[in-house]
Design a protein around this motif. Structure first.
Motif, PDB file in Angstrom:
ATOM      1  N   THR A 137       0.515  -1.060  -0.129  1.00 47.49           N
ATOM      2  CA  THR A 137       0.001  -0.131   0.225  1.00 47.49           C
ATOM      3  C   THR A 137       0.541   1.199  -0.180  1.00 47.49           C
ATOM      4  O   THR A 137       1.615   1.340   0.727  1.00 47.49           O
ATOM      5  CB  THR A 137      -1.045   0.037   1.015  1.00 47.49           C
ATOM      6  N   ALA A 138       1.118   2.646  -0.839  1.00 52.40           N
ATOM      7  CA  ALA A 138       1.431   2.994  -1.317  1.00 52.40           C
ATOM      8  C   ALA A 138       1.151   4.336  -0.058  1.00 52.40           C
ATOM      9  O   ALA A 138       0.327   4.360   0.521  1.00 52.40           O
ATOM     10  CB  ALA A 138       1.462   4.285  -2.637  1.00 52.40           C
ATOM     11  N   GLU A 139       2.001   4.460   0.708  1.00 52.57           N
ATOM     12  CA  GLU A 139       2.087   5.946   1.630  1.00 52.57           C
ATOM     13  C   GLU A 139       3.206   6.712   1.093  1.00 52.57           C
ATOM     14  O   GLU A 139       4.527   6.147   1.725  1.00 52.57           O
ATOM     15  CB  GLU A 139       2.209   5.416   3.316  1.00 52.57           C
ATOM     16  N   GLY A 140       3.046   7.744   0.608  1.00 54.02           N
ATOM     17  CA  GLY A 140       4.090   8.899   0.802  1.00 54.02           C
ATOM     18  C   GLY A 140       4.800   7.937  -0.331  1.00 54.02           C
ATOM     19  O   GLY A 140       4.520   7.315  -1.939  1.00 54.02           O
ATOM     20  N   VAL A 184       6.829   5.130   0.426  1.00 54.46           N
ATOM     21  CA  VAL A 184       7.438   3.627   1.113  1.00 54.46           C
ATOM     22  C   VAL A 184       5.701   3.755   0.465  1.00 54.46           C
ATOM     23  O   VAL A 184       4.580   3.821   0.054  1.00 54.46           O
ATOM     24  CB  VAL A 184       7.335   3.884   2.327  1.00 54.46           C
ATOM     25  N   PHE A 185       6.625   1.659   0.510  1.00 46.67           N
ATOM     26  CA  PHE A 185       4.740   1.243   0.668  1.00 46.67           C
ATOM     27  C   PHE A 185       5.044   0.281   2.983  1.00 46.67           C
ATOM     28  O   PHE A 185       5.661   0.653   2.842  1.00 46.67           O
ATOM     29  CB  PHE A 185       4.642  -0.206  -0.685  1.00 46.67           C
ATOM     30  N   ARG A 186       3.249   0.500   2.290  1.00 41.67           N
ATOM     31  CA  ARG A 186       2.923  -0.332   3.816  1.00 41.67           C
ATOM     32  C   ARG A 186       2.455  -1.608   3.870  1.00 41.67           C
ATOM     33  O   ARG A 186       1.190  -1.962   3.114  1.00 41.67           O
ATOM     34  CB  ARG A 186       2.797   0.737   4.722  1.00 41.67           C
ATOM     35  N   SER A 187       2.575  -2.554   5.160  1.00 41.49           N
ATOM     36  CA  SER A 187       1.862  -3.258   5.757  1.00 41.49           C
ATOM     37  C   SER A 187       0.363  -2.786   5.746  1.00 41.49           C
ATOM     38  O   SER A 187      -0.493  -2.143   5.752  1.00 41.49           O
ATOM     39  CB  SER A 187       2.023  -4.948   6.073  1.00 41.49           C
ATOM     40  N   ALA A 188      -0.612  -4.198   5.618  1.00 46.19           N
ATOM     41  CA  ALA A 188      -1.937  -3.719   6.113  1.00 46.19           C
ATOM     42  C   ALA A 188      -1.892  -4.557   7.825  1.00 46.19           C
ATOM     43  O   ALA A 188      -0.906  -4.312   8.016  1.00 46.19           O
ATOM     44  CB  ALA A 188      -2.904  -4.576   6.083  1.00 46.19           C
ATOM     45  N   ASP A 189      -3.020  -3.529   8.835  1.00 45.78           N
ATOM     46  CA  ASP A 189      -2.614  -3.315  10.504  1.00 45.78           C
ATOM     47  C   ASP A 189      -2.533  -5.340  10.652  1.00 45.78           C
ATOM     48  O   ASP A 189      -2.835  -6.349  10.199  1.00 45.78           O
ATOM     49  CB  ASP A 189      -3.601  -3.542  10.778  1.00 45.78           C
ATOM     50  N   ILE A 190      -1.334  -5.430  11.216  1.00 49.22           N
ATOM     51  CA  ILE A 190      -1.017  -6.563  11.951  1.00 49.22           C
ATOM     52  C   ILE A 190      -1.073  -6.146  13.300  1.00 49.22           C
ATOM     53  O   ILE A 190      -0.296  -6.146  14.036  1.00 49.22           O
ATOM     54  CB  ILE A 190       0.532  -7.274  11.586  1.00 49.22           C
ATOM     55  N   SER A 191      -2.019  -7.258  13.905  1.00 47.06           N
ATOM     56  CA  SER A 191      -2.425  -7.624  15.596  1.00 47.06           C
ATOM     57  C   SER A 191      -1.268  -8.511  16.359  1.00 47.06           C
ATOM     58  O   SER A 191      -1.260  -9.980  15.663  1.00 47.06           O
ATOM     59  CB  SER A 191      -3.652  -7.894  15.645  1.00 47.06           C
ATOM     60  N   TRP A 192      -0.585  -8.777  17.516  1.00 47.97           N
ATOM     61  CA  TRP A 192      -0.562  -9.327  18.026  1.00 47.97           C
ATOM     62  C   TRP A 192      -0.992  -8.950  20.134  1.00 47.97           C
ATOM     63  O   TRP A 192      -1.025  -8.355  20.345  1.00 47.97           O
ATOM     64  CB  TRP A 192       1.528  -9.015  17.914  1.00 47.97           C
ATOM     65  N   THR A 193      -1.676 -10.388  19.971  1.00 45.40           N
ATOM     66  CA  THR A 193      -2.076 -10.704  21.265  1.00 45.40           C
ATOM     67  C   THR A 193      -0.795 -11.388  22.658  1.00 45.40           C
ATOM     68  O   THR A 193      -0.746 -11.910  21.948  1.00 45.40           O
ATOM     69  CB  THR A 193      -3.016 -11.587  21.397  1.00 45.40           C
ATOM     70  N   PHE A 194      -0.390 -10.345  23.427  1.00 48.57           N
ATOM     71  CA  PHE A 194       0.678 -11.221  23.972  1.00 48.57           C
ATOM     72  C   PHE A 194       0.829 -12.194  24.684  1.00 48.57           C
ATOM     73  O   PHE A 194      -0.636 -12.202  24.933  1.00 48.57           O
ATOM     74  CB  PHE A 194       0.801  -9.369  25.020  1.00 48.57           C
ATOM     75  N   ALA A 210      10.337  -0.176   1.710  1.00 54.00           N
ATOM     76  CA  ALA A 210      11.285   1.208   0.132  1.00 54.00           C
ATOM     77  C   ALA A 210      10.655   0.521  -0.633  1.00 54.00           C
ATOM     78  O   ALA A 210      10.852   1.605  -2.017  1.00 54.00           O
ATOM     79  CB  ALA A 210      12.885   0.890  -0.114  1.00 54.00           C
ATOM     80  N   THR A 211      10.513  -0.620  -0.850  1.00 54.83           N
ATOM     81  CA  THR A 211       9.535  -0.735  -2.441  1.00 54.83           C
ATOM     82  C   THR A 211       8.359  -1.734  -2.495  1.00 54.83           C
ATOM     83  O   THR A 211       8.714  -2.153  -1.343  1.00 54.83           O
ATOM     84  CB  THR A 211      10.767  -2.230  -3.084  1.00 54.83           C
ATOM     85  N   ALA A 212       7.407  -1.610  -3.521  1.00 60.66           N
ATOM     86  CA  ALA A 212       6.808  -2.724  -2.902  1.00 60.66           C
ATOM     87  C   ALA A 212       6.880  -4.230  -2.481  1.00 60.66           C
ATOM     88  O   ALA A 212       7.868  -4.998  -3.906  1.00 60.66           O
ATOM     89  CB  ALA A 212       5.271  -2.785  -4.111  1.00 60.66           C
ATOM     90  N   ILE A 213       6.242  -5.422  -1.620  1.00 62.43           N
ATOM     91  CA  ILE A 213       7.122  -6.411  -0.959  1.00 62.43           C
ATOM     92  C   ILE A 213       5.328  -7.656  -1.400  1.00 62.43           C
ATOM     93  O   ILE A 213       4.322  -7.091  -1.084  1.00 62.43           O
ATOM     94  CB  ILE A 213       7.592  -6.731   0.066  1.00 62.43           C
ATOM     95  N   ALA A 214       5.505  -7.870  -2.936  1.00 65.44           N
ATOM     96  CA  ALA A 214       3.989  -9.065  -3.143  1.00 65.44           C
ATOM     97  C   ALA A 214       3.871  -9.774  -1.827  1.00 65.44           C
ATOM     98  O   ALA A 214       3.028 -10.341  -2.294  1.00 65.44           O
ATOM     99  CB  ALA A 214       4.723  -9.094  -4.301  1.00 65.44           C
ATOM    100  N   GLY A 215       4.313 -10.159  -1.777  1.00 60.61           N
ATOM    101  CA  GLY A 215       4.928 -11.865  -1.108  1.00 60.61           C
ATOM    102  C   GLY A 215       4.327 -11.840   0.135  1.00 60.61           C
ATOM    103  O   GLY A 215       4.751 -10.588   1.035  1.00 60.61           O
TER     104      GLY A 215
END
Length: 120
Positions: free
Chosen positions: A43-46, A48-58, A99-104
């Motif tokens: 997902t383009a963000e300025g 750079v690219f970002r992932s969707a939200d990743i949740s971690w319950t401790f 820095a670049t999109a990661i498809a996998g």
């Protein structure tokens, strides 16, 4: 100075589906998770690219009202960092950036350190 004077006894340790944890007698706790995953980081963000939200319950809760320090690393050369979207004493939601999109899928490791008790 004797280095052993700074060592703390491990009071409790364990693991569950959310990772591993260790609690020290001085009230500090560390949680680890080695198998988080981002489906992609595209997902383009300025600039750079970002992932969707990743949740971690401790795997073990931290002291009520406190927030641990969370670190996330990943196994891809394009990853440049992570941002915390939400944080509580029981869970964290993060996004990783590249820095670049990661498809996998990208495998991530996370750690959280903070207080489980107010004993000193």
């Amino acid at each position: 100075m004797n280095l052993l004077t700074n060592l703390q006894a491990i009071l409790q340790h364990g693991s569950n589906a959310n990772g591993q944890f260790g609690r020290l007698a001085n009230g500090w706790q560390t949680c680890l998770r080695a198998d988080l995953s981002a489906a992609n980081v595209s997902t383009a963000e300025g600039s750079v690219f970002r992932s969707a939200d990743i949740s971690w319950t401790f795997p073990a809760a931290f002291l009520a009202g406190s927030k641990p320090v969370v670190q996330v690393t990943g196994e891809h050369t394009a990853l440049i960092g992570a941002s915390i979207v939400a944080l509580s004493n029981t869970a964290a939601t993060v996004r990783v950036k590249a820095a670049t999109a990661i498809a996998g899928a990208v495998t991530l490791q996370a750690s959280a350190t903070g207080r489980w008790s107010d004993m000193t």
